[in-house]
Motif scaffolding. Structure first.
Motif, short mmCIF file in Angstrom:
data_model
loop_
_atom_site.label_atom_id
_atom_site.label_comp_id
_atom_site.label_asym_id
_atom_site.label_seq_id
_atom_site.Cartn_x
_atom_site.Cartn_y
_atom_site.Cartn_z
N TRP A 1 -6.24 -1.49 -4.08
CA TRP A 1 -5.16 -1.01 -4.93
C TRP A 1 -4.93 -1.94 -6.12
N THR A 2 -5.03 -3.25 -5.89
CA THR A 2 -4.84 -4.20 -6.99
C THR A 2 -5.83 -3.93 -8.12
N SER B 1 -6.87 -1.22 -13.63
CA SER B 1 -7.78 -0.36 -14.41
C SER B 1 -7.05 0.70 -15.22
N ARG B 2 -5.82 1.03 -14.83
CA ARG B 2 -4.99 2.06 -15.46
C ARG B 2 -5.57 3.47 -15.33
N ARG B 3 -6.59 3.64 -14.52
CA ARG B 3 -7.20 4.96 -14.37
C ARG B 3 -6.35 5.90 -13.51
N TRP B 4 -5.26 5.41 -12.95
CA TRP B 4 -4.38 6.24 -12.14
C TRP B 4 -3.40 7.05 -12.99
N MET B 5 -3.32 6.77 -14.28
CA MET B 5 -2.32 7.40 -15.14
C MET B 5 -2.80 8.75 -15.67
N ARG B 6 -2.10 9.81 -15.28
CA ARG B 6 -2.38 11.15 -15.79
C ARG B 6 -1.06 11.83 -16.11
N ASP B 7 -1.01 12.52 -17.24
CA ASP B 7 0.18 13.27 -17.63
C ASP B 7 0.01 14.72 -17.19
N THR C 1 0.82 -1.21 0.00
CA THR C 1 0.00 0.00 0.00
C THR C 1 0.86 1.26 0.00
N MET C 2 2.03 1.19 0.60
CA MET C 2 2.93 2.34 0.60
C MET C 2 3.41 2.65 -0.81
N ILE C 3 3.78 1.62 -1.57
CA ILE C 3 4.22 1.82 -2.96
C ILE C 3 3.08 2.40 -3.79
N SER C 4 1.87 1.93 -3.56
CA SER C 4 0.74 2.44 -4.34
C SER C 4 0.50 3.91 -4.07
N CYS C 5 0.65 4.34 -2.80
CA CYS C 5 0.39 5.74 -2.45
C CYS C 5 1.58 6.63 -2.76
N LEU C 6 2.74 6.29 -2.18
CA LEU C 6 3.93 7.13 -2.36
C LEU C 6 4.41 7.15 -3.80
N GLY C 7 4.19 6.05 -4.50
CA GLY C 7 4.76 5.93 -5.83
C GLY C 7 3.77 6.07 -6.95
N VAL C 8 2.93 5.05 -7.13
CA VAL C 8 2.17 4.94 -8.37
C VAL C 8 1.09 6.02 -8.48
N MET C 9 0.20 6.09 -7.50
CA MET C 9 -0.91 7.05 -7.61
C MET C 9 -0.42 8.48 -7.55
N ARG C 10 0.60 8.74 -6.74
CA ARG C 10 1.15 10.09 -6.67
C ARG C 10 1.79 10.48 -7.99
#
Length: 473
Positions: free
Chosen positions: A451-452, A457-463, A390-399
């Protein structure tokens, strides 16, 4: 190439570890080891002193997490803008324009952190006893904490400077500089704490007050070294961090705050939730609070070994998204989300086997508190891989993807809707501290499942660079 082969690819692991190691080491020496050394030294002064510093430290943790959220916004923008700057032109937006945008992002980060830290530092310095009285009824805890809280509060503005400039330096390819300055600050803090808490090295024995003095002086030195190293040398190289610029022109401040405010609110609500846990422990008595005082610095050390993976993921993914490589960003996210928890699972086994060694320095604590800390340490070790996920998902991917609004719901919902109600119920039923602590871990399972689904879903990706910051006239 299979997923297993991609996860064990040497180039991937080299890039990930190369970024993660300096960040983790910096976090260890500036935060975790500092708290661990203080806890070991203060355990010789009794359970009240250790419990007081643990309580005040958690209060300071709220401020640190909020500042970390703001610094995360700085890192989020700098990683993507830095990638655009390295590529040169992007449409009508020049590389020079990207560097100017980074300067204004730094200005926004410093402005927002100042607006948060200065009133907080003033309030904590003027009324420490009143604040502590709301959380504990133990006179010894309140008296000891009142000597420490004002000095901790004075560190907040310095910590804001350190976090903002460290985030920018790492995102622009200079991860080792914050590590070096943090290491020097930690060494000074350790020596001063040893001398001022116990009266060694020819220094007066100031107890809890000495720990606060040592921490404040070391933060001042670290901030001065970091800023001096960034700006006394040449500022024209690609890795140079530009001088901060005022963010008021052209809507820069509002553009910075749009994806950052959910990040900050997430950190604040999550920190308040974890602090509510500590308030429950404090109401259980000095012994349980001392047990948490033993466990917490060990937890921080273990978590911070892996925190670099989350930050490194954010930088790598931000660079790929800023370069427009969404497919590569998704592949990186999947690989890091597998590799990180795998490393953490091995780390949990090591912690379980080394529990006796980890608890040995706290010999000044009573046997009941030490026994509770040992049981909770085994529980923590068993669930470390889930917490790292969950830390990787928050600190890394979603951020990195700017998916901060979902991150707000994801991270705080588990704490406030599941973890805290369960912990309050266990406390109301008079269950021991081990049961209350177990309730705090339940939320991690729920967040891992959510998080999984979000990752796939790939909906976390924003440029964030797709619509550049407003151009200057």
């Amino acid at each position: 190439m299979s997923l297993r082969a991609r996860c064990t690819d040497r180039d991937f692991l080299r890039r990930l570890v190369g970024l993660a190691a300096p960040i983790s080491i910096q976090q260890l020496v500036t935060s975790s080891l500092f708290h661990l050394v203080n806890a070991i030294l203060l355990s010789h002064l009794g359970e009240a002193a250790l419990g007081a510093v643990s309580l005040v430290g958690r209060m300071g943790g709220i401020a640190s997490l909020v500042l970390g959220g703001i610094a995360g916004g700085v890192s989020m923008f700098c990683a993507q803008l830095g990638a655009r700057s390295d590529r040169g032109d992007r449409g009508n937006h020049s590389a020079r324009g990207d560097r100017d945008d980074i300067a204004r992002v730094l200005g926004a980060g410093l402005l927002v952190t100042s607006a948060f830290t200065l009133p907080l530092a003033l309030a904590a310095a003027l009324a420490p006893g009143a604040v502590l009285h709301l959380l504990s009824s133990d006179p010894g805890v309140i008296e000891a904490g009142s000597a420490y809280l004002p000095l901790l509060a004075l560190q907040y503005p310095l910590l804001a400077v350190i976090l903002v400039f460290s985030a920018a330096a790492r995102s622009l390819g200079r991860p080792r500089l914050p590590l070096v300055t943090a290491g020097i600050g930690a060494a000074v803090s350790t020596l001063l704490s040893y001398g001022l808490v116990l009266g060694r090295l020819g220094l007066p024995a100031l107890g809890v007050h000495g720990a606060g003095v040592a921490a404040l002086l070391s933060r001042l030195l670290e901030a001065a070294l970091l800023v001096g190293a960034l700006y006394l040398g040449p500022r024209t190289t690609p890795r140079a961090v530009p001088l901060p610029a005022l963010p008021f022109r052209d809507g820069t401040l509002s553009r910075f705050l749009a994806p950052t405010w959910p990040l900050v609110l997430n950190e604040l609500l999550w920190a308040l939730g974890t602090f509510a846990y500590v308030a429950i422990y404090a109401r259980m008595g000095t012994g349980p609070l001392a047990a948490i005082g033993v466990l917490t610095p060990i937890q921080w050390v273990c978590i911070d070994v892996f925190v670099g993976l989350g930050s490194a993921a954010g930088i790598l993914l931000g660079q790929e998204l800023g370069a427009g490589n969404e497919a590569r960003a998704y592949d990186l996210a999947v690989r890091i989300s597998i590799v990180g928890p795998a490393f953490a699972a091995l780390g949990g086994v090591v912690i379980a086997f080394a529990s006796g060694l980890l608890l040995a320095p706290f010999s000044g604590v009573g046997p009941a508190a030490l026994g509770g800390a040992r049981t909770m340490l085994f529980m923590f070790a068993a669930t470390l891989w889930i917490q790292v996920s969950t830390m990787i998902s928050c600190l890394g991917v979603m951020r990195a993807g700017g998916d901060t609004r979902f991150m707000l719901l994801f991270n705080t919902g588990g704490t406030w809707l599941l973890g805290l109600p369960l912990a309050c119920a266990a406390f109301a039923l008079g269950l021991p501290i081990e049961a209350v602590f177990a309730c705090t871990l339940v939320e991690e399972f729920l967040k891992m499942l959510l998080w999984t689904h979000r990752l796939r879903s790939r909906r976390w990706m924003r440029d964030l660079g797709a619509a550049p910051l407003p151009s200057r006239p």
